[in-house]
Design a protein around this motif. Structure first.
Motif, PDB file in Angstrom:
ATOM      1  N   LYS A   1       0.901  -1.151  -0.007  1.00  0.00           N
ATOM      2  CA  LYS A   1       0.096  -0.126  -0.026  1.00  0.00           C
ATOM      3  C   LYS A   1       0.847   1.324   0.124  1.00  0.00           C
ATOM      4  CE  LYS A   1      -2.788  -1.046   3.371  1.00  0.00           C
ATOM      5  NZ  LYS A   1      -3.999  -0.965   4.500  1.00  0.00           N
ATOM      6  N   GLU A   2       2.025   1.303   0.750  1.00  0.00           N
ATOM      7  CA  GLU A   2       2.901   2.509   0.958  1.00  0.00           C
ATOM      8  C   GLU A   2       3.566   2.794   0.041  1.00  0.00           C
ATOM      9  OE1 GLU A   2       4.736   2.548   4.860  1.00  0.00           O
ATOM     10  OE2 GLU A   2       2.820   2.141   5.761  1.00  0.00           O
ATOM     11  N   ASN A   3       4.062   1.606  -0.672  1.00  0.00           N
ATOM     12  CA  ASN A   3       5.283   1.763  -1.693  1.00  0.00           C
ATOM     13  C   ASN A   3       4.770   1.307  -2.962  1.00  0.00           C
ATOM     14  OD1 ASN A   3       7.688   2.154   0.222  1.00  0.00           O
ATOM     15  ND2 ASN A   3       6.572   0.526   0.949  1.00  0.00           N
ATOM     16  N   ARG A   4       3.565   1.005  -3.449  1.00  0.00           N
ATOM     17  CA  ARG A   4       3.341   0.721  -4.765  1.00  0.00           C
ATOM     18  C   ARG A   4       3.400   1.956  -5.569  1.00  0.00           C
ATOM     19  NH1 ARG A   4      -2.888   0.148  -6.705  1.00  0.00           N
ATOM     20  NH2 ARG A   4      -2.831   2.260  -5.997  1.00  0.00           N
ATOM     21  N   ASP A   5       3.186   3.061  -5.566  1.00  0.00           N
ATOM     22  CA  ASP A   5       3.230   4.107  -6.423  1.00  0.00           C
ATOM     23  C   ASP A   5       4.785   4.320  -6.798  1.00  0.00           C
ATOM     24  OD1 ASP A   5       0.640   4.064  -6.480  1.00  0.00           O
ATOM     25  OD2 ASP A   5       0.459   6.059  -5.400  1.00  0.00           O
ATOM     26  N   LYS A   6       5.631   4.571  -5.725  1.00  0.00           N
ATOM     27  CA  LYS A   6       6.718   4.716  -5.746  1.00  0.00           C
ATOM     28  C   LYS A   6       7.645   3.688  -6.488  1.00  0.00           C
ATOM     29  CE  LYS A   6       7.460   6.656  -0.886  1.00  0.00           C
ATOM     30  NZ  LYS A   6       7.765   6.216   0.202  1.00  0.00           N
ATOM     31  N   ILE A   7       7.613   2.491  -6.424  1.00  0.00           N
ATOM     32  CA  ILE A   7       8.149   1.257  -6.828  1.00  0.00           C
ATOM     33  C   ILE A   7       7.479   1.349  -8.227  1.00  0.00           C
ATOM     34  CG2 ILE A   7       8.201  -1.211  -6.902  1.00  0.00           C
ATOM     35  CD1 ILE A   7       7.854  -1.247  -4.062  1.00  0.00           C
TER      36      ILE A   7
END
Lengths: 171, 205
Positions: free
Chosen positions: A15-21
């Protein structure tokens, strides 16, 4: 046996890193049709490595290291077919499902040019600038890539100049 | 001159276009279910392979022991072949396992070194060790043929053994050639790319 803690941690990480990754995956490979594949590969590696996270570095640095290394090794021909069946996008059961790419990138003109300019760089430079654009500092990038901070600085300045030049040409 | 730093915020604001349409919690939990299925499938495949191989070996021994032409030489030949196949399969699986367990958590330069080392081991396995595997198979088959051809004349027996050796060597050679061709096609581009990246990064480390 999969522990509930691992499940909880993975859900949080996702949830927290999906967009960054996803953005880093997007920046690091040239063929944008493969972004989803690479993203899946990264999430699979995160899942496999979760139990080995030793809290020696920041969680974000750890995630980025996995993303960068997976991207470095990513090659369509080299990928194992078994890994490709996991689709991390919404399932067909989700309401409102359509064939639309769930990870459409921005329509902003400047960003489009930036994406275009990045795609003309070599792989390592695409990754380094991808990390920089995510607000990673030189020290963190040096830790992820395994080079000195000074060299990160030199590289980033050089890449920024190249990118600016390419974007000017596109005007 | 375009300021790249000025685009940082916009870059980070890029979000999945369909974000509002999908529930992130649901996507995360769906992904988790898929991962669990994937792990179970991998586990089942490995178990299936092991059981399959075990059954084949059992069948081979059982049919040999029940056969009216059972002999010690035959038993030695079959055991030799089975043991060498098992030995090389273990080496091969261990090698594959190492590739699947690459340490993706280290820094990129260390990771590239590890990957290149693994590729070198694999290449060496097919280039050098495969000949040893072929040779052990050849010995096992020749032991078997000593028994199978015992009723023939000496020149006939020598002829068959010679033919077997030539055919086997041709098959091993062909197998290595095919394997190396596939290796070059699948791995060489990524090896070249990684070496280039490593040189670019390491020179100025």
């Amino acid at each position: 046996m999969i522990s509930p803690d691992k499940e909880k941690l993975f859900t949080e990480v996702f949830k927290e890193n999906r967009d960054k990754i996803y953005r880093l995956c997007y920046a690091s490979i040239n063929n944008k049709d493969d972004v989803e594949d690479l993203f899946q590969e990264v999430m699979l590696n995160v899942w496999r490595s979760l139990e080995n996270f030793r809290h020696e570095s920041k969680f974000s640095t750890w995630i980025y290291r996995i993303t960068v290394n997976t991207a470095l090794l990513y090659n369509k021909r080299f990928q194992t077919k078994s890994n490709r069946f996991i689709n991390f996008g919404p399932t067909e059961l989700d309401e409102g499902h359509s064939s639309e790419d769930p990870f459409q990138m921005s329509n902003d003109d400047e960003l489009k040019k930036l994406h275009e300019a990045i795609s003309q760089l070599n792989k390592q430079d695409r990754i380094i600038i991808g990390l920089y654009l995510e607000d990673m500092n030189y020290e963190e990038i040096a830790e992820i890539v395994g080079i000195s901070m000074n060299y990160v600085g030199v590289k980033i300045n050089r890449i920024k100049t190249v990118l600016a030049g390419k974007m000017e040409e596109m005007k | 001159m375009i300021e790249i730093d000025a685009l940082k915020k916009n870059w980070q604001n890029q979000k999945p276009a369909a974000e509002n349409k999908y529930n992130p919690e649901k996507i995360a939990s769906d992904s988790f279910i898929k991962l669990k299925k994937f792990e179970k499938k991998q586990f089942r495949i490995n178990i299936g392979k092991t059981i399959g191989m075990g059954l084949m070996i059992l069948y081979l021994f059982q049919s040999m022991l029940l056969s009216s032409t059972f002999s010690v030489i035959k038993l030695v030949g079959v055991s030799w072949i089975v043991l060498s196949v098992i030995y090389f399969l273990i080496i091969y699986w261990k090698m594959q396992l190492k590739v699947n367990k690459l340490n993706v958590q280290g820094n990129s330069l260390d990771f590239i070194d590890e990957v290149l080392e693994n590729f070198t081991i694999q290449k060496k396995f097919f280039k050098e060790k495969f000949w040893i595997f072929g040779a052990t198979l050849l010995i096992g088959l020749n032991i078997l043929y000593v028994d199978l051809l015992k009723d023939l004349t000496i020149p006939e027996r020598i002829g068959f053994h010679f033919l077997l050796v030539v055919l086997m060597l041709a098959m091993i050679w062909g197998g290595i050639k095919i394997r190396m061709f596939r290796f070059r096609r699948e791995y060489d581009p990524i090896i070249k790319e990684l070496i280039k990246i490593k040189e670019d990064l390491k020179d100025k480390k």
